[in-house]
Design a protein around this motif. Structure first.
Motif, PDB file in Angstrom:
ATOM      1  N   UNK A 185      21.372 -38.369  57.064  1.00 58.82           N
ATOM      2  CA  UNK A 185      22.139 -39.225  57.974  1.00 58.82           C
ATOM      3  C   UNK A 185      21.456 -39.359  59.332  1.00 58.82           C
ATOM      4  N   UNK A 186      20.481 -38.485  59.595  1.00 67.57           N
ATOM      5  CA  UNK A 186      19.875 -38.430  60.929  1.00 67.57           C
ATOM      6  C   UNK A 186      19.557 -39.805  61.521  1.00 67.57           C
ATOM      7  N   UNK A 187      18.667 -40.562  60.904  1.00 70.69           N
ATOM      8  CA  UNK A 187      18.281 -41.835  61.530  1.00 70.69           C
ATOM      9  C   UNK A 187      19.432 -42.844  61.624  1.00 70.69           C
ATOM     10  N   UNK A 188      20.237 -42.924  60.575  1.00 66.27           N
ATOM     11  CA  UNK A 188      21.234 -43.997  60.541  1.00 66.27           C
ATOM     12  C   UNK A 188      22.436 -43.703  61.442  1.00 66.27           C
ATOM     13  N   UNK A 189      22.641 -42.442  61.748  1.00 63.79           N
ATOM     14  CA  UNK A 189      23.776 -42.093  62.598  1.00 63.79           C
ATOM     15  C   UNK A 189      23.378 -42.016  64.075  1.00 63.79           C
ATOM     16  N   UNK A 190      22.091 -42.119  64.371  1.00 66.09           N
ATOM     17  CA  UNK A 190      21.704 -41.813  65.753  1.00 66.09           C
ATOM     18  C   UNK A 190      20.977 -42.986  66.409  1.00 66.09           C
ATOM     19  N   UNK A 191      19.827 -42.722  66.957  1.00 66.09           N
ATOM     20  CA  UNK A 191      19.153 -43.711  67.813  1.00 66.09           C
ATOM     21  C   UNK A 191      18.275 -44.674  67.025  1.00 66.09           C
ATOM     22  N   UNK A 192      18.405 -44.688  65.715  1.00 63.78           N
ATOM     23  CA  UNK A 192      17.438 -45.465  64.925  1.00 63.78           C
ATOM     24  C   UNK A 192      18.047 -46.554  64.052  1.00 63.78           C
ATOM     25  N   UNK A 193      19.373 -46.561  63.929  1.00 67.13           N
ATOM     26  CA  UNK A 193      19.975 -47.591  63.069  1.00 67.13           C
ATOM     27  C   UNK A 193      19.610 -48.961  63.641  1.00 67.13           C
ATOM     28  N   UNK A 194      19.108 -49.814  62.772  1.00 65.16           N
ATOM     29  CA  UNK A 194      18.690 -51.146  63.237  1.00 65.16           C
ATOM     30  C   UNK A 194      17.213 -51.232  63.576  1.00 65.16           C
ATOM     31  N   UNK A 195      16.509 -50.093  63.490  1.00 69.97           N
ATOM     32  CA  UNK A 195      15.060 -50.130  63.784  1.00 69.97           C
ATOM     33  C   UNK A 195      14.268 -50.268  62.492  1.00 69.97           C
ATOM     34  N   UNK A 196      13.027 -50.718  62.632  1.00 69.14           N
ATOM     35  CA  UNK A 196      12.129 -50.812  61.476  1.00 69.14           C
ATOM     36  C   UNK A 196      11.821 -49.404  60.966  1.00 69.14           C
ATOM     37  N   UNK A 197      11.741 -48.449  61.901  1.00 68.27           N
ATOM     38  CA  UNK A 197      11.479 -47.056  61.516  1.00 68.27           C
ATOM     39  C   UNK A 197      12.545 -46.543  60.540  1.00 68.27           C
ATOM     40  N   UNK A 198      13.802 -46.836  60.843  1.00 66.47           N
ATOM     41  CA  UNK A 198      14.883 -46.364  59.981  1.00 66.47           C
ATOM     42  C   UNK A 198      14.809 -47.019  58.610  1.00 66.47           C
ATOM     43  N   UNK A 199      14.488 -48.302  58.588  1.00 65.47           N
ATOM     44  CA  UNK A 199      14.364 -48.997  57.301  1.00 65.47           C
ATOM     45  C   UNK A 199      13.267 -48.337  56.460  1.00 65.47           C
ATOM     46  N   UNK A 200      12.154 -48.055  57.112  1.00 64.10           N
ATOM     47  CA  UNK A 200      11.036 -47.422  56.392  1.00 64.10           C
ATOM     48  C   UNK A 200      11.411 -46.028  55.922  1.00 64.10           C
ATOM     49  N   UNK A 201      12.099 -45.296  56.804  1.00 64.74           N
ATOM     50  CA  UNK A 201      12.502 -43.924  56.450  1.00 64.74           C
ATOM     51  C   UNK A 201      13.342 -43.936  55.174  1.00 64.74           C
ATOM     52  N   UNK A 202      14.319 -44.828  55.114  1.00 65.83           N
ATOM     53  CA  UNK A 202      15.212 -44.806  53.947  1.00 65.83           C
ATOM     54  C   UNK A 202      14.523 -45.317  52.692  1.00 65.83           C
ATOM     55  N   UNK A 203      13.547 -46.217  52.886  1.00 65.71           N
ATOM     56  CA  UNK A 203      12.790 -46.662  51.710  1.00 65.71           C
ATOM     57  C   UNK A 203      11.986 -45.482  51.144  1.00 65.71           C
ATOM     58  N   UNK A 204      11.390 -44.750  52.075  1.00 66.67           N
ATOM     59  CA  UNK A 204      10.585 -43.581  51.691  1.00 66.67           C
ATOM     60  C   UNK A 204      11.462 -42.515  51.028  1.00 66.67           C
ATOM     61  N   UNK A 205      12.578 -42.265  51.638  1.00 72.22           N
ATOM     62  CA  UNK A 205      13.501 -41.252  51.108  1.00 72.22           C
ATOM     63  C   UNK A 205      13.972 -41.640  49.705  1.00 72.22           C
ATOM     64  N   UNK A 206      14.315 -42.895  49.561  1.00 71.17           N
ATOM     65  CA  UNK A 206      14.809 -43.350  48.258  1.00 71.17           C
ATOM     66  C   UNK A 206      13.739 -43.143  47.175  1.00 71.17           C
ATOM     67  N   UNK A 207      12.498 -43.475  47.541  1.00 70.44           N
ATOM     68  CA  UNK A 207      11.412 -43.311  46.555  1.00 70.44           C
ATOM     69  C   UNK A 207      11.258 -41.838  46.174  1.00 70.44           C
ATOM     70  N   UNK A 208      11.362 -40.969  47.160  1.00 73.54           N
ATOM     71  CA  UNK A 208      11.232 -39.526  46.871  1.00 73.54           C
ATOM     72  C   UNK A 208      12.364 -39.045  45.951  1.00 73.54           C
TER      73      UNK A 208
END
Lengths: 433, 396
Positions: free
Chosen positions: A227-250
């Motif tokens: 939940x870290x990125x999506x609940x904090x200072x990153x929701x709506x950023x490209x970084x958060x989108x990439x993070x969740x894509x990466x996480x999903x793949x893992x």
């Protein structure tokens, strides 16, 4: 003595770590860089909107958590109590006020900037209001209050949406414009919201992967990282989108391989118990707390704490076509803004959909928003599902309220109770250590 | 002019009635009131504020549910709460599960804190046949924003009450109810002003019981009682003591034991203002009787209501000044922060208020209590020392 094994970190964890430290670095140099800072809360977090004004987002709750993980909060809380704050009130607040009193040195050892705006999103927690009144007294900066009505009848009415939207238009956005000097651009907000929605899709997929047996994730102890990125200072950023894509793949890889969750000690060998957990975790002994679960093969397959900053798994997505209404709906829908019957319904749904063996409540002394009524929640879930429940008590960031022996004892008894139920009520021989 | 002896008896009689109402946790008065006329409803509400006018206009009796006090032994209620949660929700549950509230047609849970908020949901689960509503109030005080939201909330409540009572809640009925409550609030203010002028003639335990009676009695009857008390207390001959004058604050939800109020006074303090039952004087002056009555209630809430820690203060420069104003208005010499244990609003607010008082050179002390606190000696010692220190050290 054998040195402790190195903690295994996935690529997504490293990515998130870099994102968090990057945000702290930006906060540390905010004044020098001429960046304005908004302080705000996790539930009702309007990061997409804050970004429209090129402002940085500083979250006092997250600072308290990070300080708790680093075992700094005990001293901060005592400092706040020494300054007249009651021992009875929220320790996030006292950890924050104590940190400020001791120089406002952030979790990574650098001074945090004074906020230019306190964005008081009063969502699901009464304490937030008092917390920011206390901060306002200290910082003497502008405060934008966003009052989010409570879902007392378990529904969001048009009146509620309209009220929140009006506040955004007439109170929050004008103050963000004034403080930042940046004019509001709704198309920029739409772009941010579209990125949020993409990240939310992947985030939900990750949470729902826990329906598999074995679950490839731990949706509480691992979940707090997810939940870290999506609940904090990153929701709506490209970084958060990439993070969740990466996480999903893992996670997809783990799922395909039939693997259980990653824990600080490496891959979890066998899934023995599937639990739903209600309530926030303890942060000051987070690793020890988690160990009590994974050592016994207990996996948390769903948790309510991971819904405190938004209930995406119930279908909500930020909607670029209705930007302000969507932000309003988001704020109104956060977990602790739902009434108790809705919370019970949600937990019951998790118990069934995630094939849980039981419900564990970690009742937090500091947090009446979560804790008041939890004993009734426990009874209701036991009654409705026939599955055993258990109740432990700790605190968010006050180390004085984490009693490891007591909690471990209760957890072990609970796991035995689950075994007994599986055995049709007959006692089951104790497992080998 | 009546003789003092007659007046003292009258005060005694009034207060004896109040005490009987206070002691009666079966709410016999409300039960009998409801049974007297078919179609009447009783609507329970928790502190600190609900628009009682709407309940009255629906032909209902607003019934203040302020916990179980020191008399109620909480057995089942404790099973619903952890040790670190205040006592009022557990004693309220005890009242519910022991059928003491079984005649109540609806329950209202005002927006005061997370505990009472969550209790609204617990009530829905535990008492599914009773209408219950979390009553939200705006923290935005602009007419077009918070005001519009609040008018909708009031309208929804009006509809719920009409459904419960089986009769329309008309504008005319609401206006008539507002008029009655305006009168009642004016009398309450008069009692408070009288006590502030001559606290020795209106002991705080009496005023407390008088106000508690307003949580139970029909408004017409309570107004009559307030008038009688004012007459009787004014005529009573009571000794004036050299007490310090104090304001008590922080007790707006879970109520202190009556003995605690008596102990403060016995220790040498005249309580000249308090926030025990804010609903009795929430609106600071008359609610308008002209035009849309629901809009008038909303206006009164936004622009003319009391301050308390459950309410957001948009202007930082005004923070806590209401307490300073209360001290000046009542010529108080100090403030006692008496807050229930684990009360988030009162305890989070307290340091801010204390700093405001310090900036105005107003002395204060603080302690905590629970509605069933039994040991008064420490309170008496603390309040007594405070009273002495005011007498010895304060600038005249």
């Amino acid at each position: 003595m054998t040195p402790p094994a190195a903690v295994i970190k996935d690529t997504s964890m490293l990515k998130q770590k870099e994102m968090i430290s990057g945000n702290y670095r930006k906060l540390e140099t905010a004044v020098a860089d001429g960046r304005k800072v908004a302080a705000t809360f996790v539930p009702g977090n309007l990061n997409e909107l804050i970004m429209c004004f090129d402002m940085l987002n500083n979250l006092p709750e997250i600072n308290a958590i990070q300080n708790g993980l680093r075992k700094k909060t005990g001293a901060y809380i005592m400092e706040a109590e020494k300054r007249g704050h009651s021992e009875d009130v929220c320790t996030y607040v006292k950890a924050d006020l104590g940190m400020i009193a001791k120089g406002n040195i952030g979790p990574d050892g650098q001074k945090l900037p004074d906020p230019d705006l306190l964005l008081l999103s009063y969502t699901g927690c009464f304490t937030f209001m008092k917390w920011f009144e206390l901060l306002r007294e200290h910082y003497k900066c502008e405060t934008a209050m966003l009052h989010v009505p409570y879902q007392g009848d378990g529904r969001i009415s048009k009146n509620m949406i309209s009220y929140v939207v009006k506040q955004l238009r007439e109170e929050v956005i004008p103050k963000l414009e004034r403080v930042s000097g940046v004019k509001f651009d709704i198309d920029r907000l739409r772009e941010n919201l579209a990125r949020s929605a993409r990240a939310e899709e992947d985030f939900v997929w990750v949470l729902e992967s826990a329906k598999a047996r074995p679950s490839p994730i731990d949706a509480y102890f691992g979940g707090v990282y997810y939940i870290g990125p999506i609940f904090t200072a990153f929701r709506g950023t490209e970084d958060a989108t990439l993070y969740y894509r990466l996480l999903r793949a893992e996670i997809a890889e783990r799922l395909a391989a039939g693997q259980g969750p990653v824990t600080p000690a490496g891959d979890m060998p066998a899934e023995r118990y599937r639990l739903v957990v209600e309530g926030p975790p303890n942060w000051t002994s987070f690793r020890d707390f988690w160990k009590m679960f994974y050592e016994d093969g207990a996996v948390v397959v769903a948790s309510t704490y991971t819904k405190v900053g938004g209930l995406y798994d119930q279908g909500f997505r930020h909607d670029p076509d209705h930007p302000l209404e969507s932000l309003a709906e988001y704020c109104l829908g956060c977990y602790t803004n739902r009434n108790l019957p809705s919370r019970v319904d949600l937990i019951e749904q998790y118990m069934e959909e995630y094939q849980a063996d039981g419900l564990l409540i970690n009742s937090i002394k500091s947090c009446n928003s979560f804790s008041a009524g939890q004993l009734l929640v426990l009874r209701e879930i036991e009654r409705r599902t026939g599955k055993p429940g258990a109740f432990i008590e700790s605190d968010l960031v006050d180390p004085r309220y984490f009693s490891p022996a007591n909690i471990k004892n209760r957890l072990e008894s609970y796991f035995q109770m689950i075994d007994q139920r599986r055995g049709g009520g007959k006692s089951v021989p104790a497992r080998a250590a | 002019m009546s003789t003092p002896v007659t007046e003292i008896i009258t005060v005694t009689e009034i207060i004896a009635r109040c005490q009987a109402l206070f002691d009666d946790l079966n709410f016999t008065y409300a039960r009998e009131w409801k049974a007297a006329v078919p179609g009447r409803i009783v609507v329970g509400y928790m502190p600190f504020y609900v628009p009682r006018e709407l309940i009255h206009a629906a032909g209902g009796l607003p019934l203040g549910v302020l916990g179980g006090g020191e008399q109620l032994e909480v057995i089942q209620g404790d099973a619903y709460y952890q040790s670190y949660i205040c006592r009022i929700p557990r004693s309220t549950i005890e009242l519910g599960v022991t059928n003491r509230l079984d005649f109540v047609d609806a329950m209202l849970f005002p927006s005061i804190c997370d505990v009472i908020r969550n209790l609204s949901g617990m009530w829905k689960i535990m008492f599914p046949k009773v209408r219950s509503r979390y009553f939200d109030v705006p923290q935005n005080f602009s007419d077009g924003v918070g005001g519009t939201f609040y008018i909708h909330e009031l309208t929804e409540l009006r509809e719920m009450l009409a459904e419960a009572s089986g009769r329309a809640v008309t504008d005319a009925a609401i206006r008539a109810s507002i008029a009655l409550y305006n009168e009642n609030r004016a009398l309450v203010r008069e009692v408070y002003a009288f006590r502030a002028r001559q606290p020795w003639k209106a002991p705080s335990a009496e005023v407390y019981l008088l106000m508690r009676a307003g949580m139970v009695l029909a408004v017409e009857e309570h107004s009559r009682m307030l008038r009688e008390y004012l007459d009787a207390a004014a005529a009573a001959d009571r000794p004036r003591r050299d007490n310090s004058r104090v304001v008590v604050t922080g007790a707006f939800c879970e109520q202190p034991p009556l003995n605690l109020i008596k102990s403060i006074e016995l220790s040498g303090c005249y309580i000249v203002d308090d926030d025990f039952m804010l609903v009795n004087r929430w609106e600071q002056s008359d609610v308008s009787l002209d035009g849309d009555p629901v809009a008038n209630l909303a206006q009164a809430y936004l622009h003319n209501s009391a301050n308390t820690s459950a309410k957001y203060e948009p202007d930082p420069a005004q923070k806590g000044l209401y307490l300073v104003a209360a001290v000046k208005r009542t010529r108080a010499e100090g403030v006692i922060f008496a807050s229930p244990s684990f009360c988030d609003p009162a305890l989070l607010e307290r340091p801010m208020l204390q700093r405001v008082l310090a900036a105005h050179d107003i002395p204060f002390i603080a302690f905590k209590y629970a509605e069933n606190s039994g040991q008064m000696q420490p309170i008496r010692e603390q309040a007594g020392t405070f009273a002495d220190s005011i007498k010895l050290w304060s600038t005249p």
